[in-house]
Design a protein around this motif. Structure first.
Motif, PDB file in Angstrom:
ATOM      1  N   GLY A 114      33.297  88.081  86.783  1.00 21.34           N
ATOM      2  CA  GLY A 114      33.414  88.932  87.863  1.00 21.34           C
ATOM      3  C   GLY A 114      32.173  88.918  88.883  1.00 21.34           C
ATOM      4  O   GLY A 114      31.958  89.952  89.760  1.00 21.34           O
ATOM      5  N   LEU A 115      31.221  88.276  88.593  1.00 26.89           N
ATOM      6  CA  LEU A 115      29.854  88.171  89.207  1.00 26.89           C
ATOM      7  C   LEU A 115      30.222  87.299  90.536  1.00 26.89           C
ATOM      8  O   LEU A 115      31.112  86.427  90.652  1.00 26.89           O
ATOM      9  CB  LEU A 115      28.960  87.407  88.557  1.00 26.89           C
ATOM     10  N   GLU A 116      29.541  87.814  91.607  1.00 28.10           N
ATOM     11  CA  GLU A 116      29.453  86.867  92.751  1.00 28.10           C
ATOM     12  C   GLU A 116      28.393  85.753  92.690  1.00 28.10           C
ATOM     13  O   GLU A 116      26.870  86.010  92.875  1.00 28.10           O
ATOM     14  CB  GLU A 116      28.962  87.921  93.928  1.00 28.10           C
ATOM     15  N   LYS A 117      28.704  84.847  92.000  1.00 18.95           N
ATOM     16  CA  LYS A 117      27.820  83.893  91.759  1.00 18.95           C
ATOM     17  C   LYS A 117      26.878  83.193  92.557  1.00 18.95           C
ATOM     18  O   LYS A 117      25.862  83.015  92.286  1.00 18.95           O
ATOM     19  CB  LYS A 117      28.535  82.920  90.879  1.00 18.95           C
ATOM     20  N   GLU A 118      27.514  83.103  93.776  1.00 21.96           N
ATOM     21  CA  GLU A 118      26.912  82.268  94.692  1.00 21.96           C
ATOM     22  C   GLU A 118      25.551  83.123  95.039  1.00 21.96           C
ATOM     23  O   GLU A 118      24.328  82.387  95.407  1.00 21.96           O
ATOM     24  CB  GLU A 118      27.697  82.421  95.908  1.00 21.96           C
ATOM     25  N   LYS A 119      25.400  84.481  94.707  1.00 17.86           N
ATOM     26  CA  LYS A 119      24.093  85.097  95.242  1.00 17.86           C
ATOM     27  C   LYS A 119      23.165  84.914  94.191  1.00 17.86           C
ATOM     28  O   LYS A 119      22.346  85.394  94.071  1.00 17.86           O
ATOM     29  CB  LYS A 119      24.801  86.726  95.402  1.00 17.86           C
ATOM     30  N   LEU A 120      23.723  84.562  92.760  1.00 16.53           N
ATOM     31  CA  LEU A 120      22.823  84.601  91.873  1.00 16.53           C
ATOM     32  C   LEU A 120      22.343  83.341  91.392  1.00 16.53           C
ATOM     33  O   LEU A 120      21.303  83.172  90.637  1.00 16.53           O
ATOM     34  CB  LEU A 120      23.569  85.334  90.237  1.00 16.53           C
ATOM     35  N   ARG A 121      22.918  82.379  91.900  1.00 17.83           N
ATOM     36  CA  ARG A 121      22.456  80.836  91.851  1.00 17.83           C
ATOM     37  C   ARG A 121      21.149  80.626  92.669  1.00 17.83           C
ATOM     38  O   ARG A 121      20.571  81.367  93.390  1.00 17.83           O
ATOM     39  CB  ARG A 121      23.432  79.856  92.394  1.00 17.83           C
ATOM     40  N   ALA A 122      20.418  79.788  91.808  1.00 12.13           N
ATOM     41  CA  ALA A 122      18.959  79.508  92.833  1.00 12.13           C
ATOM     42  C   ALA A 122      19.376  78.786  93.924  1.00 12.13           C
ATOM     43  O   ALA A 122      20.504  78.088  94.248  1.00 12.13           O
ATOM     44  CB  ALA A 122      18.448  78.094  91.947  1.00 12.13           C
ATOM     45  N   PRO A 123      18.662  79.040  94.850  1.00  7.95           N
ATOM     46  CA  PRO A 123      19.037  78.489  96.365  1.00  7.95           C
ATOM     47  C   PRO A 123      19.111  76.823  96.136  1.00  7.95           C
ATOM     48  O   PRO A 123      18.432  76.309  95.330  1.00  7.95           O
ATOM     49  CB  PRO A 123      17.675  78.735  97.058  1.00  7.95           C
ATOM     50  N   ALA A 124      19.722  76.176  96.917  1.00  6.94           N
ATOM     51  CA  ALA A 124      19.889  74.669  97.043  1.00  6.94           C
ATOM     52  C   ALA A 124      18.540  74.208  97.078  1.00  6.94           C
ATOM     53  O   ALA A 124      17.766  74.664  97.888  1.00  6.94           O
ATOM     54  CB  ALA A 124      20.974  74.442  98.375  1.00  6.94           C
ATOM     55  N   GLY A 125      18.430  73.405  96.381  1.00 11.24           N
ATOM     56  CA  GLY A 125      17.184  72.183  96.447  1.00 11.24           C
ATOM     57  C   GLY A 125      16.017  72.861  95.667  1.00 11.24           C
ATOM     58  O   GLY A 125      14.972  72.456  95.474  1.00 11.24           O
ATOM     59  N   GLU A 126      16.117  74.248  95.201  1.00  9.19           N
ATOM     60  CA  GLU A 126      15.187  74.885  94.342  1.00  9.19           C
ATOM     61  C   GLU A 126      14.743  73.988  93.200  1.00  9.19           C
ATOM     62  O   GLU A 126      13.392  73.775  92.781  1.00  9.19           O
ATOM     63  CB  GLU A 126      15.392  76.453  94.001  1.00  9.19           C
ATOM     64  N   ILE A 127      15.777  73.668  92.387  1.00 13.88           N
ATOM     65  CA  ILE A 127      15.367  73.070  91.041  1.00 13.88           C
ATOM     66  C   ILE A 127      14.828  71.744  91.526  1.00 13.88           C
ATOM     67  O   ILE A 127      13.799  71.513  90.639  1.00 13.88           O
ATOM     68  CB  ILE A 127      16.651  72.905  90.242  1.00 13.88           C
ATOM     69  N   GLU A 128      15.239  71.231  92.543  1.00 14.23           N
ATOM     70  CA  GLU A 128      14.587  69.886  92.717  1.00 14.23           C
ATOM     71  C   GLU A 128      13.188  70.023  93.206  1.00 14.23           C
ATOM     72  O   GLU A 128      12.056  69.228  92.824  1.00 14.23           O
ATOM     73  CB  GLU A 128      15.326  69.186  93.849  1.00 14.23           C
ATOM     74  N   ARG A 129      12.874  71.247  93.933  1.00 15.70           N
ATOM     75  CA  ARG A 129      11.397  71.424  94.384  1.00 15.70           C
ATOM     76  C   ARG A 129      10.605  71.755  93.014  1.00 15.70           C
ATOM     77  O   ARG A 129       9.459  71.086  93.105  1.00 15.70           O
ATOM     78  CB  ARG A 129      11.506  72.720  95.156  1.00 15.70           C
ATOM     79  N   ILE A 130      11.336  72.417  92.075  1.00 11.95           N
ATOM     80  CA  ILE A 130      10.488  72.788  90.832  1.00 11.95           C
ATOM     81  C   ILE A 130      10.195  71.517  90.060  1.00 11.95           C
ATOM     82  O   ILE A 130       9.222  71.123  89.496  1.00 11.95           O
ATOM     83  CB  ILE A 130      11.183  73.926  89.972  1.00 11.95           C
ATOM     84  N   GLN A 131      11.401  70.559  90.175  1.00 11.32           N
ATOM     85  CA  GLN A 131      11.100  69.250  89.351  1.00 11.32           C
ATOM     86  C   GLN A 131      10.088  68.509  89.820  1.00 11.32           C
ATOM     87  O   GLN A 131       9.387  67.971  89.088  1.00 11.32           O
ATOM     88  CB  GLN A 131      12.494  68.693  89.250  1.00 11.32           C
ATOM     89  N   GLY A 132       9.811  68.597  91.173  1.00 11.83           N
ATOM     90  CA  GLY A 132       8.556  67.768  91.727  1.00 11.83           C
ATOM     91  C   GLY A 132       7.411  68.174  91.265  1.00 11.83           C
ATOM     92  O   GLY A 132       6.522  67.247  90.816  1.00 11.83           O
ATOM     93  N   PHE A 133       7.352  69.491  90.703  1.00 10.08           N
ATOM     94  CA  PHE A 133       5.797  69.593  89.894  1.00 10.08           C
ATOM     95  C   PHE A 133       5.801  69.109  88.641  1.00 10.08           C
ATOM     96  O   PHE A 133       4.503  69.178  88.013  1.00 10.08           O
ATOM     97  CB  PHE A 133       5.850  71.319  89.915  1.00 10.08           C
ATOM     98  N   PHE A 134       6.896  68.949  88.169  1.00  7.44           N
ATOM     99  CA  PHE A 134       7.068  68.188  86.570  1.00  7.44           C
ATOM    100  C   PHE A 134       7.159  66.872  86.473  1.00  7.44           C
ATOM    101  O   PHE A 134       7.585  66.177  85.413  1.00  7.44           O
ATOM    102  CB  PHE A 134       7.903  69.065  85.851  1.00  7.44           C
ATOM    103  N   ALA A 135       7.124  66.127  87.748  1.00  5.23           N
ATOM    104  CA  ALA A 135       7.197  64.668  87.615  1.00  5.23           C
ATOM    105  C   ALA A 135       6.050  64.236  86.693  1.00  5.23           C
ATOM    106  O   ALA A 135       4.922  64.749  86.727  1.00  5.23           O
ATOM    107  CB  ALA A 135       7.003  63.989  88.890  1.00  5.23           C
ATOM    108  N   LEU A 136       6.534  63.138  85.931  1.00  5.12           N
ATOM    109  CA  LEU A 136       5.711  62.582  84.824  1.00  5.12           C
ATOM    110  C   LEU A 136       4.318  61.830  85.550  1.00  5.12           C
ATOM    111  O   LEU A 136       4.621  61.667  86.689  1.00  5.12           O
ATOM    112  CB  LEU A 136       6.453  61.436  84.167  1.00  5.12           C
ATOM    113  N   PRO A 137       3.161  62.199  84.899  1.00  2.00           N
ATOM    114  CA  PRO A 137       2.121  61.504  85.748  1.00  2.00           C
ATOM    115  C   PRO A 137       2.174  59.808  86.190  1.00  2.00           C
ATOM    116  O   PRO A 137       2.987  59.232  85.342  1.00  2.00           O
ATOM    117  CB  PRO A 137       0.729  61.926  84.752  1.00  2.00           C
ATOM    118  N   ASP A 138       1.140  59.612  86.795  1.00  3.30           N
ATOM    119  CA  ASP A 138       1.221  58.291  87.353  1.00  3.30           C
ATOM    120  C   ASP A 138       0.658  57.402  86.053  1.00  3.30           C
ATOM    121  O   ASP A 138      -0.235  56.980  86.029  1.00  3.30           O
ATOM    122  CB  ASP A 138       0.540  58.218  88.745  1.00  3.30           C
ATOM    123  N   TYR A 139       1.574  56.960  85.396  1.00  2.00           N
ATOM    124  CA  TYR A 139       1.009  56.255  84.118  1.00  2.00           C
ATOM    125  C   TYR A 139       0.646  54.827  84.546  1.00  2.00           C
ATOM    126  O   TYR A 139       1.361  54.010  85.271  1.00  2.00           O
ATOM    127  CB  TYR A 139       2.288  56.053  82.894  1.00  2.00           C
TER     128      TYR A 139
END
Lengths: 99, 552
Positions: free
Chosen positions: B273-298
């Motif tokens: 029954g949820l309006e899921k669209e409103k509760l999902r992370a905005p488009a691109g947000e998870i990619e933005r966050i993932q950018g911060f967790f990119a593995l270091p430059d080994y």
């Protein structure tokens, strides 16, 4: 009201600003030294201490005030009856921050 | 590492300012203790046995060198020169003064840290695998999803007054190092046959006076539906969780009493029954966050370098440390270096300011300025070149940080117990110290192999005793501390609650009892590779009971 404790009693609490453990002393101050605590031994004195709690909290110096049961050890020193209160009076039983 | 955006920065600063005002009003008497207490708890400030205590969140156990140095500074300036790392990857200061706490929160905000939601009936710090991102057995780094949940759950208006506290843990690995089965919600990151990321979701796990292993509520929820699904679970709990009895208020009781099938049906109905669209992370947000967790430059680093083999063969103590404390890394030539906060006869999880500063320096030199905290109360440098391990170890030794015992019997989870905690019924730390002394011998620890001992000083089980291969629970009987022993618990992917062996022991006798149990295990095992849990499973509790109680 909490269950009545049995035995001689003193009031304890913690300083609002610092958090340090203190005891209500004979001279009306709050002391970190249990030996200076005002000891209630008769039912009337114990009731008096209980009634004093709300008044003491209004002063806004000491918080979390409650009575504890104390005994005298062989040297005549006051010691809390419960292990929790013993620990609270003496501080951690371990050597901390010392590696 | 994740770096606060303007929104995070603003709300943390605002909360610190609000708290400063609240403390001023409390000290002047405008706010009573009854009014102030919930406000201080919302900012992680407890009143403990001897003093106030401040619990600072370390989101999913990841810290920068800069943050660690600030924690060391706070310990020195406002406390007694040390801090205590907890089973929820947080740090606690045991002696702050209320009058200093506004300044401490400002100092924390300066490095993107706070104590919000480290107490109270809200969603607490989301915890994770301390080897996240680098573990060899991992599907993917779970921390971007943990960060997403941190953002979603921070100051969430609907879930700020839950029936009781709510803990979420997430792992991306097949070996569960985050104890997800003992959380209100446990999440395992998976990849489906199409290579898409999703999550298996467990609900209703927990320790405390009613230990429960979490039950699976979803085999696979898609990434986009993770937050809506969490909303559905939390909403079901918020509506139906008990508020009349604190001891029955956790979601584990609701799930247990309702039954997982019925509870799942309720959750799915809300979810549908949820309006899921409103509760999902905005488009691109998870990619933005993932950018911060990119593995270091080994850098390209030599795997199994000659220098490492040479140093190991020439230094038995270093060799023992590599064997115990160094784990396999995803990247060839790199290693995960675990720093034990369990020195023999020390206080589990404590670190002095000097030690914190040293670890910050070493992380900067050897591990891309990143530090992890484990729920087993140790620290981790997650990206160390194998060629640097010997130098790192040499720097750890004089600071008392090179104990070679990760996963061994002396690497015990131990709650603060009656030495600090207002709720405790018995001391935990002195018991851990005695056990640690008894098993100090490195050779004996290696002969025993992996063995998890966990100690709690009351039935709230902060020391995870239910999940210990050997669990110890401190209680109080007629004014005396005594300790109940459980066997067969496990906090990993084969989660289980330990069973009580029999009558308890005095504080002086616990270490001897553990010695007896361990000796019995060594006698019973068919080969050295047969683990403690495998033996308990094969032979049951009786042989251990006999060993412990035969003379009684």
């Amino acid at each position: 009201m909490a269950k009545k404790l049995k035995g001689d009693q003193v009031l304890t609490g913690q300083l609002l600003r610092e958090g340090d453990v203190v005891f209500y002393a004979e001279d009306g101050s709050w002391s970190s030294d249990l030996q200076k605590a005002k000891v209630a031994t008769t039912p009337e004195q114990i009731d008096e201490l209980d009634l004093f709690i709300a008044k003491a909290e209004e002063v806004n110096l000491v918080i979390d005030i409650y009575p504890i049961v104390v005994e005298k050890d062989e040297a005549g020193q006051l010691v809390p009856s419960l292990i929790r209160e013993k620990m609270r009076t003496t501080g951690p039983s371990i050597v901390y921050a010392d590696f | 590492m994740y770096v606060y955006d303007d929104f995070d920065e603003k709300f943390v600063r605002e909360r610190a300012a609000q708290f400063r005002d609240q403390v001023e009003r409390r000290l002047s008497g405008q706010l009573s203790e009854a009014h102030f207490r919930p406000l201080r708890l919302m900012n992680g400030v407890y009143l403990q046995l001897h003093a106030y205590m401040l619990r600072v969140a370390v989101p999913y156990g990841t810290l920068s060198s800069k943050q660690m140095r600030q924690l060391a500074m706070i310990a020195t300036k406002y406390d007694k020169g040390y801090g205590h790392f907890t089973t929820r990857q947080n740090i606690q200061f045991n002696w702050p003064k209320l009058k200093d706490l506004p300044d401490i929160l400002d100092d924390l905000a300066d490095v993107g840290m706070h104590a919000i939601q480290t107490s109270g009936n809200c969603i607490r710090n989301v915890t994770s695998d301390q080897w996240a991102g680098v573990a060899a057995d991992e599907v993917t780094d779970p921390r971007p999803y943990a960060e997403l949940m941190r953002q979603w759950s921070s100051l969430h208006p609907e879930f700020s007054y839950l029936p009781r506290k709510f803990k979420i843990a997430i792992t991306g690995a097949s070996s569960d190092r985050a104890a997800i089965a003992f959380h209100d919600i446990g999440i395992q990151v998976l990849k489906n046959d199409n290579g898409e990321i999703g999550f298996a979701v467990y609900v209703g796990g927990g320790l405390g006076r009613t230990p429960m292993v979490g039950k699976k509520i979803r085999d696979f929820i898609s990434l986009e539906d993770l937050l809506p699904y969490l909303v559905a679970i939390l909403r079901a709990y918020n509506l139906e969780g008990r508020r009349d009895n604190k001891y029955k208020a956790r979601i584990k009781i609701l799930v247990h009493e309702t039954g997982i099938d019925e509870f799942k049906a309720k959750v799915e109905k809300i979810f549908d029954g949820l309006e899921k669209e409103k509760l999902r992370a905005p488009a691109g947000e998870i990619e933005r966050i993932q950018g911060f967790f990119a593995l270091p430059d080994y850098a390209s680093a030599e795997a199994n370098p000659e220098s490492l083999s040479k140093a190991r063969s020439e230094n038995p103590a270093f060799d023992a440390w590599v064997n115990r404390n160094v784990a396999e890394h995803k990247q060839a030539g790199y290693a995960i270096a675990n720093i034990s906060l369990k020195p023999i006869a020390g206080i589990p999880g404590d670190a002095t300011s000097e030690q914190m500063n040293l670890v910050a320096d070493l992380a900067e030199t050897y591990s891309f300025s990143e530090i992890r905290v484990s729920h087993e109360q140790n620290l981790v440098l997650a990206h160390v070149k194998e060629t640097d391990l010997f130098e790192l170890w040499q720097a750890l030794v004089p600071a008392g940080l090179a104990t070679a015992n990760i996963g061994a019997i002396t690497d015990m989870i131990t709650c603060p117990g009656l030495d600090y905690c207002a709720l405790a019924t018995a001391r935990s730390i002195p018991v851990a110290q005695k056990i640690s002394e008894k098993f100090a011998d490195q050779k004996r620890q290696e002969e025993i192999g992996d063995l998890k001992v966990k100690i709690s000083g009351c039935i709230n089980a902060c020391g995870h005793h239910h999940a210990g291969h050997i669990g110890i629970l401190g209680l109080n009987k007629k004014g005396e501390e005594y300790y109940q022993i459980t066997l067969g618990g496990s906090g990993d992917q084969a989660a289980a609650v330990g069973e009580i062996l029999g009558p308890g022991f005095s504080g002086d006798d616990v270490a001897g009892a553990i010695d007896t149990l361990v000796n019995r295990y060594v006698e019973l095992r068919n080969e050295t590779s047969e683990t403690f849990l495998e033996v308990v499973k094969r032979v049951g509790l009786e042989p251990f009971k006999e060993a412990l109680y035969a003379d009684h």
